[in-house]
Scaffold this active site. Sequence first.
Site, PDB file in Angstrom:
ATOM      1  CG  ASP A   1      -1.784   1.210   1.354  1.00  0.00           C
ATOM      2  OD1 ASP A   1      -1.606   2.164   0.568  1.00  0.00           O
ATOM      3  OD2 ASP A   1      -2.652   1.223   2.249  1.00  0.00           O
TER       4      ASP A   1
ATOM      5  CE  LYS B   1      -0.202  10.731 -11.368  1.00  0.00           C
ATOM      6  NZ  LYS B   1       0.598   9.512 -11.217  1.00  0.00           N
TER       7      LYS B   1
ATOM      8  CB  SER C   1      -0.166  12.567 -15.318  1.00  0.00           C
ATOM      9  OG  SER C   1      -1.255  12.879 -16.153  1.00  0.00           O
TER      10      SER C   1
ATOM     11  CE1 TYR D   1      -3.848  11.027 -11.542  1.00  0.00           C
ATOM     12  CE2 TYR D   1      -3.885  12.596 -13.360  1.00  0.00           C
ATOM     13  CZ  TYR D   1      -3.546  11.357 -12.854  1.00  0.00           C
ATOM     14  OH  TYR D   1      -2.890  10.447 -13.651  1.00  0.00           O
TER      15      TYR D   1
END
Length: 246
Positions: free
Chosen positions: A59, A156, A138, A152
């Site tokens: 994890d 990134k 990303s 998000y």
Amino acid sequence: MSQVALVTGAAQGLGLAIASRLFAAGYAVAITDLSLERAQAAADRLDPSGQRSLALKLDVDSKADFEAALAAVVERFGALHVAVNNAAMTMTTPVMQISPEEFDRVLSLNTRSVFVGCQVFGAHMAAAGYGRIVNMASLAGQNGGTATGAHYAASKGAIVTLTKIFAKELASGGVTVNAIAPGPIESPAVRAAVPPERMEGLLANIPVKRLGDADFLGDLVVQLARPEAYFTTGATWDVNGGLFMR
Ligand SMILES: NC(=O)c1ccc[n+]([C@@H]2O[C@H](COP(=O)([O-])OP(=O)(O)OC[C@H]3O[C@@H](n4cnc5c(N)ncnc54)[C@H](O)[C@@H]3O)[C@@H](O)[C@H]2O)c1
Ligand SMILES: CC(C)C1=CC=C(C(=O)O)[C@@H](O)[C@H]1O
């Protein structure tokens, strides 16, 4: 003895494609994910004999899991040469409605995990005098992503910065640290996020008019993992069909 690689979030999608290409290139591969059962199923498909693979629960929100995974890999294969910090999550919430808790959750899972992975794996590799770390960033971290993915995109973008910091820190230990910043890749995640009726619109916006190829990302990792790749570090490799150009 094979070179040894570990990939986080490798039970499916891009992580599985990367683990598969590393395996095909001759690496012993630790396939890690949140669920040991899913990691084991992926490892069994890739390597039915189990001779060059190891499934582990890791994890990425847990530093103890990183340390335990490293110890398990070293016990089984003797070393860790390549680590791919791939696991991440997405949440879609309009930016003005993202709660501090939701923001923290995405940053913790996507960015703090890469920070911890670089620390734990980087320390082992630097002590051995050799290593390769690849962090999954990303396109969203380059161009800001979508209006519902602010956390998000920020998570990134921060990976790109962390990659440079760890590249400088670990260079004297023979460890390179690079990032890959994909745009939309043919993958279960993109198929889930983009219903068929919206796919045409997505493709129309991509200069090359196609989704990216997950196996190509795996082959890029294999190239970055080569000893001969010692001169690329701190770099972010754009794989986005022309959606973002520096
Ligand atoms: N698919 C794309 O087009 C695309 C584009 C750009 C970047 N990315 C990045 O590539 C990486 C992989 O994306 P994907 O599309 O394969 O995603 P995915 O959701 O299909 O797979 C992610 C994997 O990570 C695992 N995971 C989730 N939480 C975890 C945790 N806490 N600990 C360990 N593992 C955990 C999941 O179980 C899953 O197996 C991510 O970092 C993503 O941001 C993907
Ligand atoms: C859904 C599509 C537009 C897309 C999927 C995945 C991304 C990611 O960074 O994980 C985005 O770059 C985005 O292109």
